[in-house]
Write an enzyme that holds these catalytic residues in place. Structure first.
Site, PDB file in Angstrom:
ATOM      1  N   HIS A 193       8.454  14.034 -35.635  1.00 13.93           N
ATOM      2  CA  HIS A 193       8.064  12.636 -35.242  1.00 13.93           C
ATOM      3  C   HIS A 193       6.550  12.599 -35.093  1.00 13.93           C
ATOM      4  CE1 HIS A 193      12.369  12.208 -33.025  1.00 13.93           C
ATOM      5  NE2 HIS A 193      12.418  11.616 -34.321  1.00 13.93           N
ATOM      6  N   LYS A 212      25.027   3.709 -27.524  1.00  6.76           N
ATOM      7  CA  LYS A 212      24.539   4.937 -27.909  1.00  6.76           C
ATOM      8  C   LYS A 212      24.237   5.742 -26.645  1.00  6.76           C
ATOM      9  CE  LYS A 212      21.884   7.777 -30.939  1.00  6.76           C
ATOM     10  NZ  LYS A 212      20.691   7.881 -31.977  1.00  6.76           N
ATOM     11  N   ARG A 241      13.426  14.189 -43.930  1.00  5.11           N
ATOM     12  CA  ARG A 241      13.395  15.412 -44.116  1.00  5.11           C
ATOM     13  C   ARG A 241      14.310  15.918 -45.324  1.00  5.11           C
ATOM     14  NH1 ARG A 241      16.336  16.320 -38.281  1.00  5.11           N
ATOM     15  NH2 ARG A 241      17.334  14.444 -39.338  1.00  5.11           N
ATOM     16  N   SER A 292      16.013  16.139 -32.850  1.00  2.00           N
ATOM     17  CA  SER A 292      16.455  15.700 -31.691  1.00  2.00           C
ATOM     18  C   SER A 292      17.650  16.477 -31.102  1.00  2.00           C
ATOM     19  CB  SER A 292      16.420  14.291 -31.126  1.00  2.00           C
ATOM     20  OG  SER A 292      15.350  13.812 -31.120  1.00  2.00           O
TER      21      SER A 292
END
Length: 172
Positions: free
Chosen positions: A27, A51, A100, A138
């Site tokens: 990030h 979430k 990615r 993460s």
């Protein structure tokens, strides 16, 4: 749910949204690169009550602010709802996405197409993750931090200043 961002009317403003739970070296690398391309870069920390996050929105904001403090044109804000609405509310027409190559391409393309339907004025700019960070996520970071006590190993994935907070959250 975002605060007002003071910018000059002629500024080229870009917005990089995500959960940043926690912020990773990947990030940070995207943030550093994007901050050189735009006059103002707003980091939009998404708040999703449904979430389950490791860090609270305020903790995530504090960590992102801490590791980006040396970048004068970077601002950190919260948002809820659609990212394109947040981008529009800031007077921006550019959404930055880190990608990615092996894991994000299809999902990010789908999201870009949906965002284009929601607001055709918003352009998505993809920055390819540096190969050093192409595997960092993460969720991977949380797995490694939960298993390894070696901070030097974690420094390969996350800014060193984030490690104490990460350790604290995993203990609680």
């Amino acid at each position: 749910m975002h605060s007002s961002t003071s910018t000059h009317p002629d500024d080229r403003i870009a917005v990089y949204t995500g959960s940043f739970d926690p912020i990773t070296l990947g990030h940070l690398h995207i943030i550093e690169r994007a901050s050189r391309l735009f006059d103002t870069l707003v980091i939009g920390i998404g708040v999703n009550a449904d979430k389950r996050s490791l860090f609270t929105p305020q903790q995530r904001r504090d960590l992102v602010s801490q590791v980006t403090s040396g970048l004068n044109n970077v601002k950190v804000e919260f948002f809820d709802g659609l990212a394109v609405d947040f981008v529009h509310s800031l007077g921006s027409r550019v959404m930055v996405r880190g990608i990615r190559p092996l894991t994000d391409t299809a999902g990010e393309f789908t999201m870009m197409m949906a965002n284009r339907q929601l607001n055709p004025e918003i352009e998505t700019v993809f920055l390819m993750a540096d190969e050093r960070f192409a595997h960092v996520s993460s969720s991977l970071l949380k797995q490694i931090a939960g298993i390894s006590d070696d901070d030097q190993q974690l420094e390969k994935f996350v800014p060193a200043s984030v490690i104490p907070a990460l350790r604290q959250q995993l203990r609680s």
